[in-house]
Design an enzyme around this catalytic site. Structure first.
Site, PDB file in Angstrom:
ATOM      1  N   GLY A  47      57.238  39.204  66.466  1.00  0.00           N
ATOM      2  CA  GLY A  47      57.527  39.797  67.760  1.00  0.00           C
ATOM      3  C   GLY A  47      57.093  41.249  67.869  1.00  0.00           C
ATOM      4  N   MET A  48      57.056  41.966  66.748  1.00  0.00           N
ATOM      5  CA  MET A  48      56.803  43.392  66.807  1.00  0.00           C
ATOM      6  C   MET A  48      55.676  43.859  65.896  1.00  0.00           C
ATOM      7  SD  MET A  48      58.852  44.626  69.032  1.00  0.00           S
ATOM      8  CE  MET A  48      60.184  43.910  69.997  1.00  0.00           C
ATOM      9  N   LYS A  62      49.772  45.187  57.260  1.00  0.00           N
ATOM     10  CA  LYS A  62      50.775  44.958  58.303  1.00  0.00           C
ATOM     11  C   LYS A  62      50.970  46.221  59.112  1.00  0.00           C
ATOM     12  CE  LYS A  62      55.501  43.258  58.962  1.00  0.00           C
ATOM     13  NZ  LYS A  62      56.682  42.663  58.281  1.00  0.00           N
ATOM     14  N   ASP A  71      65.081  36.229  57.005  1.00  0.00           N
ATOM     15  CA  ASP A  71      64.061  35.469  57.737  1.00  0.00           C
ATOM     16  C   ASP A  71      63.345  34.498  56.789  1.00  0.00           C
ATOM     17  OD1 ASP A  71      62.763  34.733  60.060  1.00  0.00           O
ATOM     18  OD2 ASP A  71      61.172  36.214  59.846  1.00  0.00           O
TER      19      ASP A  71
END
Length: 861
Positions: free
Chosen positions: A99-100, A120, A213
């Protein structure tokens, strides 16, 4: 949108849902106080959630990443294009995104050394203080990680626009669930691979990190089988001891998570601890073992319905989740899916269902408890229980009963010393278990003794039959095998007046001998009596009754009574699969008989599918060179031959003939059957020089072994007659064909399909004589009428016979009849493969009727 805007929108959304729908617009105008951006966000959320109000969960909070998933019309933030330079690295392409943040494949370009990495970086437009701190914290976490099954941090920095980035070890692998399925890992192998990831998570917890996660896409497995735990982007450091489980960074209303893999406390916005990772590990293991998640029915629902399922719906036990029908398709698709899942674990659906029960299911369900305190207290405890399961020991997830300990003992063949206080209870339970086992053993012994007694009495009876061939009994008379059989059949009812399993077994055994001798009509009443007796004595679905029904079904096919065979085989197959199992030899025999019926009905796709199922199972259970396995391979060759795949059929028959000669010998009926079939293929391929010696040798052997009047001998005679007809040796061919026809009349009668085949062959052979067309037409017409009675008007045999008769009628000058026959065949879907008889048509072009006839015939080409 900043975090405070989402937090305020979440508060107003809760308040708006308490207001009647008609009053909501006015309420929102007042509450947003002119903030148009806030008003628009709340209105969009309402439009998505109003229809699901009854599914709202008390205390559920929306966050920027979670809530944005509802607004699926938002455009995703753009990624940096390939070639972009970030610090000392050049971006090569996007590997994935959340999402980010986005992860790129990148290469180092500072000249020090060549290296491909994973880079990243926060997505453009999503930068915030919280996101920056989160990326910095991920770098801090990874810098402390030295576990071999966790991706390593290599570098980090800030790009020219001031956005931080991380450089990570590039893992060239696939998600763990895809890897397990592609490599077809067994349940044990999946557990061993899972334990490595669980160890990595436990290592993170010991270093005061909770991942939050854990999902398949965050666990990649390399081609060498090494797993790597990735993406600590929403992980958190724990303050002090693990017991405190408080987070160093306040969430500011944000609850980043992957909804489908979130724990109940995550969707409820409750404190997240290491126990959330225990839950997610349980969810991952559920998927790896069953091929499904506990909430697969929620996959098409709204995020709120999914959250409700995660928060409140108890997960089904592993075995039930695997066996229950899925909502994605009909029952047939469900069966196919279960078979595919089991095959991906190198087992059968039945064995996988059994393996997924008991201890293994209890372990996974304990990890998936809704209440964190009822789960394993740590990942180490879950690992310990899984290892105990793999070692065959008792597990903590199951109630610690003595009966359970005894069952574990039976599996492991060893027993640890029990506590003295439990000794008396253990002895009591052991006595109960022993008594139950003794009763079971006694029942099995009784069945075995009964079977042995049945076999003994059958053997005694059959031995007595052959005493009549002893000179002292025969007194000079010559006793044939047929006379022995007839005498035995008559004596069964005399000696065994009362119904019994011995009587049923004798009837079936005698019927099998009659059938093997080609005496089909004599075998029929014996099989029917065996079915009736076994059903009366032991029940319709007993093993003896099922065996008798299978024999009767196969005989009905041989007799050409296809409708009766269809109904009997279908019901018996279902009962055998239910009572004896899908892979029981009796069930496989029934499935093979049903496949043979499909060949006669010209339903060749279904026939091939059934034969391949039987062949595959028999290869696994009986071995590739077992007699039954080789017989099934012959049946597959028959289907290929019927399809017109002559090269494929030849390859099957050649290899099979070598195996049969080596295994059963050259004179065995199975070997001779395959030799005859191979000869038929060579005739169709016009390889007459190879077919002739093979068929003559087969005929000699079959005559010697089975006798000149056996139906199998007639089959070789028919094949040899076809070869002689093709090579112009018409006189000998006619002699053989007439011998076959008379033999069929004597053994199966004039109404049997084999008798019709013999008439068809005579019609074809006589059509080669220009002066014997009248006889040819007579035989073709008799075959056509017989085929229509047996198969119905639309069967390919009927249409082909009509076509061949039409050709003869045209040559005889019967134009109208020829045209009628051809038009009827074409209307019923007839298509003639290959070239039509153009030489015969060439001389008929002068007549208008023949021009019309030719057009119809060419339409059938």
């Amino acid at each position: 949108m900043d975090d405070q805007l989402w937090e305020r929108a979440d508060e107003l959304l809760d308040q708006a849902l308490e207001v009647p729908a008609a009053e909501r617009p006015a309420f929102l105008e007042r509450a947003t106080e002119g903030n148009e951006e806030l008003l628009a966000l709340v209105q969009r959320l309402l439009s998505h959630l109003e229809e699901d109000e009854e599914e709202l969960i008390p205390g559920l909070r929306l966050s920027a990443p979670a809530g944005a998933g509802l607004l699926d019309d938002d455009e995703p933030p753009p990624a940096s294009p390939p070639g972009t330079v970030v610090g000392r690295y050049r971006l090569l392409g996007e590997l994935g995104r959340g999402g980010m943040a986005v992860v790129y494949r990148a290469e180092r370009i500072d000249g020090g050394f060549e290296q491909e990495v994973a880079l990243k970086q926060i997505l453009v437009g999503t930068e915030s203080d919280v996101m920056v701190r989160r990326l910095e914290q991920e770098r801090q976490i990874l810098a402390r990680a030295t576990h071999p099954d966790m991706a390593r941090l290599l570098d980090g920095g800030v790009d020219d626009q001031g956005r931080p980035y991380l450089v990570l070890e590039l893992v060239d692998g696939v998600p763990i669930d895809l890897y397990c399925d592609h490599e077809r890992l067994t349940v044990r192998q999946r557990l061993e691979l899972f334990l490595r990831i669980a160890e990595a998570v436990a290592y993170a917890h010991r270093n005061l990190v909770v991942h939050r996660d854990i999902k398949p896409s965050n666990i990649l497995v390399t081609g060498e089988g090494h797993p790597k735990l990735l993406d600590f982007g929403i992980a958190r450091l724990l303050v002090g001891s693990e017991a405190e489980a408080s987070l160093t960074v306040a969430d500011h209303g944000l609850r980043p998570m992957t909804p489908a893999y979130a724990s109940p406390e995550q969707v409820r916005s409750e404190p997240v601890t290491t126990l959330s990772d225990v839950y997610q590990l349980g969810l991952l293991l559920y998927l790896l073992l069953t091929g499904r998640t506990p909430y697969h029915r929620e996959s098409s629902r709204s995020p709120l319905k999914l959250a409700r399922a995660i928060s409140e719906e108890p997960p089904a036990p592993l075995r039930k989740a695997f066996l229950e029908p899925t909502p994605e398709g009909p029952e047939e698709d469900t069966i196919a899916t279960k078979a595919k899942i089991a095959a991906g674990r190198r087992t059968t659906p039945e064995r996988l269902a059994k393996e997924l029960g008991g201890d293994l299911s209890a372990i996974v369900l304990k990890a998936l408890r809704k209440e964190p305190t009822r789960r394993y207290s740590s990942v180490e405890k879950m690992i310990e229980d899984l290892q105990r399961y793999l070692d065959g020991r008792t597990v903590a997830a199951r109630p610690d009963s003595l009966a359970y300990r005894l069952r574990t003992f039976a599996r492991r063949h060893s027993l640890a010393v029990t506590l003295g206080a439990l000794l008396l209870s253990a002895l009591i339970v052991f006595s109960v278990v022993t008594a139950v086992q003794a009763r079971r053993i006694a029942a099995e012994a009784e069945r075995a003794n009964r079977e042995a007694e049945v076999a003994r009495q059958v053997s005694t009876f059959l031995t007595g039959l052959f005493e009549v061939s002893d000179p002292s009994e025969a007194l000079g008379n010559t006793i044939t095998a047929r006379e022995i059989l007839d005498r035995g059949s008559a004596e069964i009812d005399q000696r065994l007046a009362a119904p019994s399993l011995v009587r049923a077994r004798l009837k079936r055994t005698m019927g099998q001998v009659y059938q093997n001798l080609g005496l089909f009509q004599e075998a029929l009443p014996l099989f029917e009596a065996a079915v009736a007796t076994a059903t009366r004595v032991d029940g319709a679905d007993s093993a003896e009754a099922l065996a008798a029904r299978s024999d009767l079904g196969g005989l009905l096919i041989t007799l050409g009574r296809y409708d009766g065979a269809e109904e009997l085989l279908q019901t018996t197959l279902a009962a055998s699969a239910r009572e004896l199992g899908e892979n029981h030899p009796q069930t496989l025999d029934l499935r093979a008989n049903l496949a043979s019926l499909r060949v006669f009905n010209r339903r060749l796709d279904e026939a091939e599918r059934l034969f391949r199922q039987v062949w595959t199972t028999r290869r696994q259970v009986l071995g590739p060179r077992h007699e039954d396995t080789l017989a099934t391979a012959n049946s597959l060759g028959t289907v290929l031959f019927a399809r017109g795949d002559l090269e494929g059929a030849e390859a099957v028959y050649r290899e099979l003939l070598e195996d049969l000669r080596a295994t059963l010998g050259s004179d065995h009926p199975h070997t001779l059957m395959v030799a005859s079939n191979l000869g038929s293929v060579w005739i169709q391929l016009q390889r007459f020089d190879e077919a002739r010696p093979l068929l003559r040798d087969t005929l000699e052997r079959r005559t010697r072994v089975l006798g000149p009047d056996h139906p199998a001998t007639f089959t070789v005679l028919s094949n040899l007659g076809g070869l002689l007809g093709d090579t112009g040796e018409l006189e000998e061919a006619e002699t053989l064909y007439r011998q076959v026809y008379q033999g069929r009349l004597d053994t199966v009668g004039p109404d049997h399909p084999k008798a019709h085949d013999a008439l068809y062959d005579l019609g074809w052979l006589l059509s080669l004589h220009p002066d014997r067309l009248d006889e040819s037409a007579t035989y073709y017409r008799q075959a056509l009428e017989g085929y229509e009675v047996v198969h119905g008007p639309d069967h390919p045999y009927v249409q082909d016979a009509a076509y061949q008769l039409a050709l003869v009628e045209a040559r005889r000058g019967e134009d109208e009849e020829a045209l009628r026959l051809l038009e009827t065949a074409v209307e019923r879907g007839y298509r003639k493969e290959g070239v039509l008889d153009r030489e015969e048509l060439a001389g008929l072009q002068g007549r208008e009727e023949m021009r019309a006839l030719r057009e119809v015939m060419e339409a059938a080409e």
